[in-house]
Enzyme design. Sequence first.
Site, short mmCIF file in Angstrom:
data_model
loop_
_atom_site.label_atom_id
_atom_site.label_comp_id
_atom_site.label_asym_id
_atom_site.label_seq_id
_atom_site.Cartn_x
_atom_site.Cartn_y
_atom_site.Cartn_z
N LEU A 1 32.56 42.21 -22.11
CA LEU A 1 31.23 41.74 -22.48
C LEU A 1 31.02 40.26 -22.19
O LEU A 1 31.78 39.41 -22.67
CB LEU A 1 30.98 42.03 -23.96
CG LEU A 1 29.60 41.66 -24.49
CD1 LEU A 1 28.49 42.37 -23.73
CD2 LEU A 1 29.51 41.98 -25.98
N HIS A 2 29.98 39.94 -21.42
CA HIS A 2 29.67 38.56 -21.10
C HIS A 2 28.23 38.42 -20.64
O HIS A 2 27.60 39.37 -20.18
CB HIS A 2 30.61 38.04 -20.00
CG HIS A 2 30.43 38.73 -18.67
ND1 HIS A 2 30.89 40.02 -18.43
CD2 HIS A 2 29.83 38.33 -17.52
CE1 HIS A 2 30.61 40.36 -17.19
NE2 HIS A 2 29.95 39.36 -16.62
N PHE A 3 27.70 37.22 -20.81
CA PHE A 3 26.39 36.83 -20.31
C PHE A 3 26.58 35.68 -19.33
O PHE A 3 27.39 34.79 -19.56
CB PHE A 3 25.48 36.36 -21.45
CG PHE A 3 25.12 37.42 -22.46
CD1 PHE A 3 23.88 38.04 -22.41
CD2 PHE A 3 26.01 37.78 -23.46
CE1 PHE A 3 23.55 39.02 -23.34
CE2 PHE A 3 25.68 38.75 -24.39
CZ PHE A 3 24.45 39.38 -24.34
#
Length: 214
Positions: A129-131
């Site tokens: 999970l990353h932005f």
Amino acid sequence: MRAGTLRRSQQSSALIRQPFDGNKFNFTKVGQEELLFQFEASEDGEVQFFPKAPIDVENSPSVVAINVSSRPIEYGHVMMLIPQILECLPQRIDHKSFLLALYMAAEAGNPYFRLGYNSLGEFATINHLHFQAYYLAVPFPIEKAPTKTITTLNDGVTISEFLKYPVRGLVSEGGVTLQDLCDACICLQDNNIPYNVLISDCGKRIFLLPQATN
């Protein structure tokens, strides 16, 4: 190897709901020199930086890291927000991570600062999970696209759809509509529909772009 050519990725798949696989590359394997700082939402609305604050390893910190492995889209495209990095969450938005990204957009306090999210199947190549985060001095074309209001919520936030634009999508304007937009993201994930999210204007404008399906 020349600068700009390094890419750390996983094999793409048509399924966007995949379990985390610790045998593949993930962000727990980045070098210490790539980590910039730990990020937490402010409790009093004030933006503060504590250069000697200890990393809260026991509670799995959310960190901001340098993006060294993908070609930048513009000057300043160097950061990634990785929620609870040690939890090894797969690349799927949930309410907590979405709220963290909105906090970061708000606390940056800069209209040029934007965060983006790509699901698996829609340009994300790492199932952790990353932005993406970056500064961009000019608006994206989609930020200037004409829209038509679908509904106005009780808090004055409007939900609109694009008019005469090559892609379909929704845009929330005027404030945070965490519940509705995050529920929409989760619905897309549950139905295996890839999508993108763009957070701009200090979190006051949020774009949700599902990939067209046959």
